[in-house]
Write an enzyme that holds these catalytic residues in place. Sequence first.
Site, PDB file in Angstrom:
ATOM      1  N   HIS A  99       0.895  -1.167   0.000  1.00 26.52           N
ATOM      2  CA  HIS A  99       0.000   0.000   0.000  1.00 26.52           C
ATOM      3  C   HIS A  99       0.930   1.212   0.000  1.00 26.52           C
ATOM      4  O   HIS A  99       1.797   1.312   0.884  1.00 26.52           O
ATOM      5  CB  HIS A  99      -0.915  -0.032   1.234  1.00 26.52           C
ATOM      6  CG  HIS A  99      -1.858   1.127   1.364  1.00 26.52           C
ATOM      7  ND1 HIS A  99      -3.208   0.963   1.662  1.00 26.52           N
ATOM      8  CD2 HIS A  99      -1.666   2.467   1.270  1.00 26.52           C
ATOM      9  CE1 HIS A  99      -3.791   2.144   1.726  1.00 26.52           C
ATOM     10  NE2 HIS A  99      -2.864   3.079   1.504  1.00 26.52           N
ATOM     11  N   HIS A 101       3.205   4.194   0.478  1.00 29.04           N
ATOM     12  CA  HIS A 101       3.577   4.932   1.690  1.00 29.04           C
ATOM     13  C   HIS A 101       4.882   5.658   1.439  1.00 29.04           C
ATOM     14  O   HIS A 101       5.730   5.199   0.673  1.00 29.04           O
ATOM     15  CB  HIS A 101       3.696   4.007   2.897  1.00 29.04           C
ATOM     16  CG  HIS A 101       4.587   2.822   2.672  1.00 29.04           C
ATOM     17  ND1 HIS A 101       4.165   1.695   1.989  1.00 29.04           N
ATOM     18  CD2 HIS A 101       5.877   2.588   3.009  1.00 29.04           C
ATOM     19  CE1 HIS A 101       5.158   0.826   1.923  1.00 29.04           C
ATOM     20  NE2 HIS A 101       6.216   1.355   2.538  1.00 29.04           N
TER      21      HIS A 101
END
Length: 115
Positions: A99, A101
Amino acid sequence: MAEDCIFCKIANHEIPSNFVYEDDQVVAFKDLNPVAPVHVLIVPKDHKLNLSQYSQEDEQLLGHILYAAAHIARELGLEENGYRVVTNAGPDAGQSVMHTHFHLLGGRKLSFDKQ
Ligand code: DGP
């Protein structure tokens, strides 16, 4: 939100975390395994794998992430000595959480491996 995504769950407040910042587009929280005295992860709330999945439509969000990073760095007192913002995209970069980041690192001198 993606199922079984740890950062989606953190961003959604389903898993407690050490938050340092939140707005409508991003959350920022302390990294579980810090590699510097300040190690904050800035995470867009919308799930995408990494930088390679963004398009021109996402320019506003991408700019906002860097704005949030600079804001957090200022709030955490990093401005004078400096800091680094970095994102890992894919296996060669060592991405381990799937995800998007951005790492905000500071509080010590940071080396940089350019090889
Ligand atoms: P990367 O290698 O760029 O994918 O870095 C992922 C970072 O995420 C790594 O520094 C450790 C951190 N991390 C992994 N799981 C968690 C978690 O559940 N909570 C927090 N706060 N950080 C995590």
